[in-house]
Design an enzyme around this catalytic site. Sequence first.
Site, PDB file in Angstrom:
ATOM      1  N   ASP A  19     -42.147 -36.284   2.749  1.00  0.00           N
ATOM      2  CA  ASP A  19     -41.540 -35.542   1.646  1.00  0.00           C
ATOM      3  C   ASP A  19     -42.552 -35.440   0.508  1.00  0.00           C
ATOM      4  OD1 ASP A  19     -39.938 -34.320  -0.186  1.00  0.00           O
ATOM      5  OD2 ASP A  19     -38.290 -35.766  -0.074  1.00  0.00           O
ATOM      6  N   VAL A  45     -42.383 -25.719 -10.635  1.00  0.00           N
ATOM      7  CA  VAL A  45     -43.807 -25.753 -10.992  1.00  0.00           C
ATOM      8  C   VAL A  45     -44.595 -24.862 -10.042  1.00  0.00           C
ATOM      9  CG1 VAL A  45     -45.862 -27.216 -11.088  1.00  0.00           C
ATOM     10  CG2 VAL A  45     -43.713 -28.031 -12.081  1.00  0.00           C
ATOM     11  N   GLU A  95     -41.743 -22.919 -17.254  1.00  0.00           N
ATOM     12  CA  GLU A  95     -40.893 -22.784 -16.066  1.00  0.00           C
ATOM     13  C   GLU A  95     -39.424 -22.622 -16.463  1.00  0.00           C
ATOM     14  OE1 GLU A  95     -39.411 -26.212 -13.880  1.00  0.00           O
ATOM     15  OE2 GLU A  95     -41.107 -27.339 -14.681  1.00  0.00           O
ATOM     16  N   SER A 119     -43.972 -32.810  -2.523  1.00  0.00           N
ATOM     17  CA  SER A 119     -43.627 -31.626  -3.301  1.00  0.00           C
ATOM     18  C   SER A 119     -44.631 -30.494  -3.089  1.00  0.00           C
ATOM     19  CB  SER A 119     -43.565 -31.982  -4.791  1.00  0.00           C
ATOM     20  OG  SER A 119     -43.438 -30.814  -5.584  1.00  0.00           O
ATOM     21  N   LYS A 170     -33.316 -22.801  -7.105  1.00  0.00           N
ATOM     22  CA  LYS A 170     -34.678 -23.236  -7.415  1.00  0.00           C
ATOM     23  C   LYS A 170     -35.647 -22.478  -6.503  1.00  0.00           C
ATOM     24  CE  LYS A 170     -35.523 -27.625  -7.934  1.00  0.00           C
ATOM     25  NZ  LYS A 170     -35.580 -29.090  -7.702  1.00  0.00           N
ATOM     26  N   LYS A 184     -43.288 -37.279 -12.140  1.00  0.00           N
ATOM     27  CA  LYS A 184     -42.002 -37.898 -12.482  1.00  0.00           C
ATOM     28  C   LYS A 184     -41.989 -39.347 -11.993  1.00  0.00           C
ATOM     29  CE  LYS A 184     -39.458 -33.534 -12.456  1.00  0.00           C
ATOM     30  NZ  LYS A 184     -40.517 -32.625 -12.051  1.00  0.00           N
ATOM     31  N   ASP A 228     -45.436 -28.608  -5.310  1.00  0.00           N
ATOM     32  CA  ASP A 228     -46.254 -28.530  -6.533  1.00  0.00           C
ATOM     33  C   ASP A 228     -47.696 -28.960  -6.263  1.00  0.00           C
ATOM     34  OD1 ASP A 228     -43.807 -27.960  -7.637  1.00  0.00           O
ATOM     35  OD2 ASP A 228     -43.656 -29.803  -8.810  1.00  0.00           O
TER      36      ASP A 228
END
Length: 434
Positions: free
Chosen positions: A268, A236, A154, A270, A216, A289, A272
Amino acid sequence: MLGEHRQGPMGASAHYSKLQKFNCIPAQLGVPAQTRCWLSKFYRALPACCSFWRLPGQRLPGSFQHTASHSASGLIKASSGYSSLLHARMADSRGHNRLATIARHILGVPSGQTETTCPHCKICQKESPSKIESKFSPEVRDALQQGKPVVALESTIISHGMPYPQNLQTALEVEAVVRQHGAVPATIAIIGGQPCIGCDKEQLEYIAQRGTAVRKVSRRDMPLVVGNSLDGATTVSGTMLLAARAGIKVFVTGGIGGVHRGGHVSMDVSADLTELGRTPVAVVCAGAKSVLDIPRTLEYLETQGVCVAVYGADEFPAFFSQHSGCKAPCRVDTPQQAARMICASYDLHLDTGMLIAVPIPAEYAAEGAVIQRAIEESLAEADQQGIAGAEITPFLLESIRSKTGGASLAANIQLIKNNAAIGSQVAVELAALR
């Protein structure tokens, strides 16, 4: 003739393997875009629908015996027609019509119909030909055409993950690690609105120097960035999407996004995670993370049908730490095992991604307790300042780096390199299997 045609399944297999090497020739011959779209769809259809060609002599699967038009002889004639067509009337309307007929035959769509009842063909029908062409670096293009292992990387980790010049240096070092383990690196980014599959040093430096000024880009942001010819660093989610369309099956990164703390209230989550549920690319990382709600992240991945494996451990890692308190859904101990799982996922047409979590090496996890305290403090500060959404991860990473005196950045770089080593080995084994 692009490849010699021989009758029978063995001949079809040999013919198909030669056709693979000429995937980019039509564009070089000046073939109209619409015809190239049919070529692309025809080419992509073969691995999904005609998997029996990978095993010379294997009998046709039952799904290809549902009509006489899906007979072995018909498929072999179709492949022969495709080869002949490249030297016949590629640029005229009759050439396009013939190619359309071939593609319909391979996809299992009878003339005049838009859908098929064949479950294998439905896999291929999901993706329409794209008018937006990605730019491949010569190294990546040659590797894909020759069936060599390729590892996607990435670009958000360059623009938003760390400061310049460490970001550029790390990007080059990670690519070097991929090459040292027998694979070809393909850093993915969008430059001037064009998806780039494999960035050269000049492009990497351009992204690294611009840093957070580069947008992003996840799946959601693609229309804005591509449609307006902007620069974009792929997350990602965005990297998986472009990697899958390029035919790259393994992607290495630092860590994935997930369900944010308090996500059960804020929603919230992601992108991904949803991308992993819809895009067939294996992601090798150090887990989610550590600023995230890892138990809820794993629950969400289960809901999305994503196979999650931990490499060499029984506990899911938490990026900077080997320990999250969450049991690994499953465990793999060798690159061969991971490659076999990826191969099985493709053969089953699951059409989902896979997550292979690699714990950070023990020698770089010693600062885990210090980093964890910094995470808690940074989360509290973000909440006080009202920082959320796409801005929270860059804020947290910078805050944690500052509070730990750079220890988190050093650990981040080492875990990415470790992921690149493991991911490259998996890609090499996968290429050998397929």
